[in-house]
Design a protein around this motif. Structure first.
Motif, PDB file in Angstrom:
ATOM      1  N   SER A  47       0.828  -1.212   0.000  1.00  0.00           N
ATOM      2  CA  SER A  47       0.000   0.000   0.000  1.00  0.00           C
ATOM      3  C   SER A  47       0.855   1.252   0.000  1.00  0.00           C
ATOM      4  O   SER A  47       0.617   2.191  -0.751  1.00  0.00           O
ATOM      5  N   PHE A  48       1.863   1.298   0.873  1.00  0.00           N
ATOM      6  CA  PHE A  48       2.803   2.417   0.874  1.00  0.00           C
ATOM      7  C   PHE A  48       3.918   2.108  -0.111  1.00  0.00           C
ATOM      8  O   PHE A  48       4.659   1.142   0.055  1.00  0.00           O
ATOM      9  N   CYS A  49       4.043   2.938  -1.145  1.00  0.00           N
ATOM     10  CA  CYS A  49       4.988   2.608  -2.214  1.00  0.00           C
ATOM     11  C   CYS A  49       6.266   3.433  -2.169  1.00  0.00           C
ATOM     12  O   CYS A  49       7.218   3.111  -2.865  1.00  0.00           O
ATOM     13  N   ASP A  50       6.298   4.503  -1.385  1.00  0.00           N
ATOM     14  CA  ASP A  50       7.532   5.268  -1.260  1.00  0.00           C
ATOM     15  C   ASP A  50       7.500   6.062   0.046  1.00  0.00           C
ATOM     16  O   ASP A  50       6.465   6.180   0.687  1.00  0.00           O
ATOM     17  N   TRP A  51       8.657   6.567   0.403  1.00  0.00           N
ATOM     18  CA  TRP A  51       8.762   7.291   1.671  1.00  0.00           C
ATOM     19  C   TRP A  51       9.948   8.231   1.591  1.00  0.00           C
ATOM     20  O   TRP A  51      10.777   8.154   0.679  1.00  0.00           O
ATOM     21  N   GLY A  52      10.061   9.110   2.537  1.00  0.00           N
ATOM     22  CA  GLY A  52      11.216   9.983   2.591  1.00  0.00           C
ATOM     23  C   GLY A  52      11.205  10.843   3.849  1.00  0.00           C
ATOM     24  O   GLY A  52      10.220  10.891   4.587  1.00  0.00           O
ATOM     25  N   ARG A  53      12.316  11.501   4.069  1.00  0.00           N
ATOM     26  CA  ARG A  53      12.429  12.492   5.134  1.00  0.00           C
ATOM     27  C   ARG A  53      12.924  13.797   4.513  1.00  0.00           C
ATOM     28  O   ARG A  53      13.731  13.793   3.600  1.00  0.00           O
ATOM     29  N   ASP A  54      12.436  14.897   5.022  1.00  0.00           N
ATOM     30  CA  ASP A  54      12.948  16.197   4.618  1.00  0.00           C
ATOM     31  C   ASP A  54      12.914  17.116   5.827  1.00  0.00           C
ATOM     32  O   ASP A  54      12.723  16.654   6.956  1.00  0.00           O
ATOM     33  N   GLU A  55      13.089  18.410   5.581  1.00  0.00           N
ATOM     34  CA  GLU A  55      13.156  19.342   6.705  1.00  0.00           C
ATOM     35  C   GLU A  55      11.847  19.421   7.480  1.00  0.00           C
ATOM     36  O   GLU A  55      11.820  19.911   8.620  1.00  0.00           O
ATOM     37  N   CYS A  56      10.755  18.930   6.893  1.00  0.00           N
ATOM     38  CA  CYS A  56       9.449  18.950   7.575  1.00  0.00           C
ATOM     39  C   CYS A  56       9.149  17.647   8.303  1.00  0.00           C
ATOM     40  O   CYS A  56       8.137  17.565   8.999  1.00  0.00           O
ATOM     41  N   GLY A  57       9.968  16.629   8.110  1.00  0.00           N
ATOM     42  CA  GLY A  57       9.742  15.369   8.805  1.00  0.00           C
ATOM     43  C   GLY A  57       9.563  14.195   7.857  1.00  0.00           C
ATOM     44  O   GLY A  57      10.075  14.193   6.733  1.00  0.00           O
ATOM     45  N   LEU A  58       8.791  13.229   8.300  1.00  0.00           N
ATOM     46  CA  LEU A  58       8.629  11.957   7.604  1.00  0.00           C
ATOM     47  C   LEU A  58       7.372  11.972   6.732  1.00  0.00           C
ATOM     48  O   LEU A  58       6.327  12.464   7.148  1.00  0.00           O
ATOM     49  N   TRP A  59       7.498  11.444   5.513  1.00  0.00           N
ATOM     50  CA  TRP A  59       6.335  11.283   4.659  1.00  0.00           C
ATOM     51  C   TRP A  59       6.312   9.891   4.051  1.00  0.00           C
ATOM     52  O   TRP A  59       7.339   9.232   3.930  1.00  0.00           O
ATOM     53  N   MET A  60       5.121   9.432   3.726  1.00  0.00           N
ATOM     54  CA  MET A  60       4.937   8.178   3.003  1.00  0.00           C
ATOM     55  C   MET A  60       3.907   8.411   1.914  1.00  0.00           C
ATOM     56  O   MET A  60       2.995   9.226   2.070  1.00  0.00           O
ATOM     57  N   GLY A  61       4.052   7.697   0.800  1.00  0.00           N
ATOM     58  CA  GLY A  61       3.134   7.861  -0.310  1.00  0.00           C
ATOM     59  C   GLY A  61       2.427   6.560  -0.657  1.00  0.00           C
ATOM     60  O   GLY A  61       2.969   5.479  -0.465  1.00  0.00           O
ATOM     61  N   PHE A  62       1.197   6.697  -1.151  1.00  0.00           N
ATOM     62  CA  PHE A  62       0.504   5.536  -1.708  1.00  0.00           C
ATOM     63  C   PHE A  62      -0.105   5.939  -3.039  1.00  0.00           C
ATOM     64  O   PHE A  62      -0.308   7.125  -3.324  1.00  0.00           O
ATOM     65  N   THR A  63      -0.373   4.942  -3.877  1.00  0.00           N
ATOM     66  CA  THR A  63      -0.987   5.186  -5.176  1.00  0.00           C
ATOM     67  C   THR A  63      -2.289   4.405  -5.258  1.00  0.00           C
ATOM     68  O   THR A  63      -2.311   3.199  -5.003  1.00  0.00           O
ATOM     69  N   TYR A  64      -3.356   5.104  -5.594  1.00  0.00           N
ATOM     70  CA  TYR A  64      -4.670   4.482  -5.736  1.00  0.00           C
ATOM     71  C   TYR A  64      -5.156   4.721  -7.157  1.00  0.00           C
ATOM     72  O   TYR A  64      -5.383   5.864  -7.560  1.00  0.00           O
ATOM     73  N   LYS A  65      -5.254   3.646  -7.930  1.00  0.00           N
ATOM     74  CA  LYS A  65      -5.693   3.742  -9.324  1.00  0.00           C
ATOM     75  C   LYS A  65      -4.928   4.841 -10.069  1.00  0.00           C
ATOM     76  O   LYS A  65      -5.513   5.732 -10.700  1.00  0.00           O
ATOM     77  N   ASP A  66      -3.620   4.788  -9.952  1.00  0.00           N
ATOM     78  CA  ASP A  66      -2.690   5.686 -10.646  1.00  0.00           C
ATOM     79  C   ASP A  66      -2.655   7.111 -10.082  1.00  0.00           C
ATOM     80  O   ASP A  66      -1.983   7.984 -10.646  1.00  0.00           O
ATOM     81  N   VAL A  67      -3.347   7.370  -8.981  1.00  0.00           N
ATOM     82  CA  VAL A  67      -3.295   8.686  -8.346  1.00  0.00           C
ATOM     83  C   VAL A  67      -2.424   8.590  -7.093  1.00  0.00           C
ATOM     84  O   VAL A  67      -2.696   7.785  -6.201  1.00  0.00           O
ATOM     85  N   HIS A  68      -1.382   9.397  -7.060  1.00  0.00           N
ATOM     86  CA  HIS A  68      -0.429   9.338  -5.953  1.00  0.00           C
ATOM     87  C   HIS A  68      -0.812  10.342  -4.883  1.00  0.00           C
ATOM     88  O   HIS A  68      -1.148  11.483  -5.176  1.00  0.00           O
ATOM     89  N   GLN A  69      -0.758   9.907  -3.619  1.00  0.00           N
ATOM     90  CA  GLN A  69      -1.074  10.773  -2.493  1.00  0.00           C
ATOM     91  C   GLN A  69       0.016  10.657  -1.439  1.00  0.00           C
ATOM     92  O   GLN A  69       0.398   9.555  -1.050  1.00  0.00           O
ATOM     93  N   VAL A  70       0.526  11.791  -0.993  1.00  0.00           N
ATOM     94  CA  VAL A  70       1.544  11.820   0.061  1.00  0.00           C
ATOM     95  C   VAL A  70       0.883  12.112   1.393  1.00  0.00           C
ATOM     96  O   VAL A  70       0.020  12.987   1.507  1.00  0.00           O
ATOM     97  N   MET A  71       1.299  11.339   2.404  1.00  0.00           N
ATOM     98  CA  MET A  71       0.821  11.506   3.774  1.00  0.00           C
ATOM     99  C   MET A  71       1.995  11.945   4.647  1.00  0.00           C
ATOM    100  O   MET A  71       3.115  11.460   4.483  1.00  0.00           O
ATOM    101  N   ARG A  72       1.721  12.843   5.571  1.00  0.00           N
ATOM    102  CA  ARG A  72       2.736  13.316   6.515  1.00  0.00           C
ATOM    103  C   ARG A  72       2.510  12.707   7.886  1.00  0.00           C
ATOM    104  O   ARG A  72       1.378  12.627   8.362  1.00  0.00           O
ATOM    105  N   TRP A  73       3.602  12.274   8.526  1.00  0.00           N
ATOM    106  CA  TRP A  73       3.496  11.715   9.867  1.00  0.00           C
ATOM    107  C   TRP A  73       3.414  12.853  10.873  1.00  0.00           C
ATOM    108  O   TRP A  73       4.302  13.707  10.943  1.00  0.00           O
ATOM    109  N   ILE A  74       2.329  12.867  11.641  1.00  0.00           N
ATOM    110  CA  ILE A  74       2.112  13.870  12.675  1.00  0.00           C
ATOM    111  C   ILE A  74       2.376  13.212  14.019  1.00  0.00           C
ATOM    112  O   ILE A  74       1.625  12.336  14.451  1.00  0.00           O
ATOM    113  N   ARG A  75       3.455  13.606  14.642  1.00  0.00           N
ATOM    114  CA  ARG A  75       3.876  12.961  15.884  1.00  0.00           C
ATOM    115  C   ARG A  75       2.994  13.393  17.055  1.00  0.00           C
ATOM    116  O   ARG A  75       2.383  14.464  17.025  1.00  0.00           O
ATOM    117  N   PRO A  76       2.916  12.575  18.103  1.00  0.00           N
ATOM    118  CA  PRO A  76       2.148  12.960  19.294  1.00  0.00           C
ATOM    119  C   PRO A  76       2.729  14.232  19.917  1.00  0.00           C
ATOM    120  O   PRO A  76       3.908  14.567  19.721  1.00  0.00           O
TER     121      PRO A  76
END
Length: 285
Positions: A47-76
């Motif tokens: 489900s999660f097809c890519d990930w990365g870290r940048d100056e804003c933190g951690l992100w993960m991406g998923f693709t649904y029917k060829d549409v890519h969506q990036v999610m950001r990890w929001i820490r407690p």
């Protein structure tokens, strides 16, 4: 000393580990598992097809029917929800109180786009058309149906609307000012006092990598609308029932004072307008 793992196919990620030449099949992942991890020549599938870290933190991406969506990890964390009495333009329903978000969650980096809505639901109800524009003309009930449909396809997740507390916590991204950009804004920073929406990622993101949390479209939250219960300081979910659902962030047609981090509004959950959209979050089951 970090643990080292080489050349394996894995369905889990462990913190404080260096992975070398591994293939990951990740249907669900907690962002805290990435603490202290390093990846060398690894690939991600599932489900999660890519990930990365940048100056804003951690992100993960998923693709649904060829549409890519990036999610950001929001820490407690803990923050002051609402606005101080000295904040210009505040309303009485913004009583300031401390709230703790006890569990991390993934939040979409943008409002849901028309192309993702089309992929999941099969139509595009938006008034201001454009695949990279936020979907609008969607009711709270419509958004609930969207999250349920996505959950049918990706059963390892709980896709849902953020709570009002989660939304404001993510919008502020560690800031205490009226906006996550400071105590004042310009139209180069926020889309407000205009006559239509703009494409996602048209304006600067906040410290946690989230775009257009101020302006563009209001965003539905999961809560019923009501006065804050300031006695509940951990993971507030709002009243048990009500007539209206919370919307946050303001929209393209409002003045700057109505797109502040603390600004709250409400609408009947079956109403549809060209100024209300949503962004969704993901949590592990």
């Amino acid at each position: 000393m970090k643990k080292r793992v080489k050349g394996k196919s894995l369905k889990e990620i462990e913190p404080n580990t260096t992975y070398m030449g591994c293939t990951f099949y990740l249907d669900c992942v907690d962002g805290e598992d990435f603490a202290g991890t390093e990846f060398d020549n690894c690939s991600f599938r599932g489900s999660f097809c890519d990930w990365g870290r940048d100056e804003c933190g951690l992100w993960m991406g998923f693709t649904y029917k060829d549409v890519h969506q990036v999610m950001r990890w929001i820490r407690p964390g803990t923050f002051m929800m609402g606005s101080p009495e000295t904040e210009e333009g505040r309303f009485a329903n913004e009583v300031q109180h401390q709230v703790t978000i006890s569990k991390g969650f993934w939040l979409a980096e943008t409002a849901c786009t028309q192309e993702l809505w089309q992929a999941v639901i099969g139509d595009n109800p938006s008034y201001f058309k454009g695949k990279r524009f936020p979907v609008e003309m969607v009711s709270w009930d419509d958004c609930k149906a969207f999250t349920e449909k996505l959950n049918e396809q990706m059963k390892e997740w709980q896709c849902c609307l953020p709570t009002e507390a989660q939304w404001e916590y993510a919008c502020r991204a560690g800031t205490t000012t009226a906006f996550n950009l400071g105590d004042s804004i310009t139209k180069n920073q926020v889309h407000y006092d205009e006559n239509k929406t703009v494409e996602i990622k048209s304006l600067p993101r906040n410290n946690w990598g989230l775009y257009e949390m101020h302006g563009n479209v209001y965003e539905w939250c999961s809560d019923w609308y009501g006065e804050y219960d300031i006695s509940i300081t951990v993971d507030s979910i709002g009243p048990n029932d009500g007539t209206f659902r919370v919307i946050r962030g303001g929209c393209w047609g409002l003045s700057s004072g109505l797109v502040r981090s603390a600004y709250r509004n409400e609408y009947v959950p079956d109403n549809r307008y060209g100024f209300i959209g949503f962004r969704f979050c993901l949590r592990s089951q």
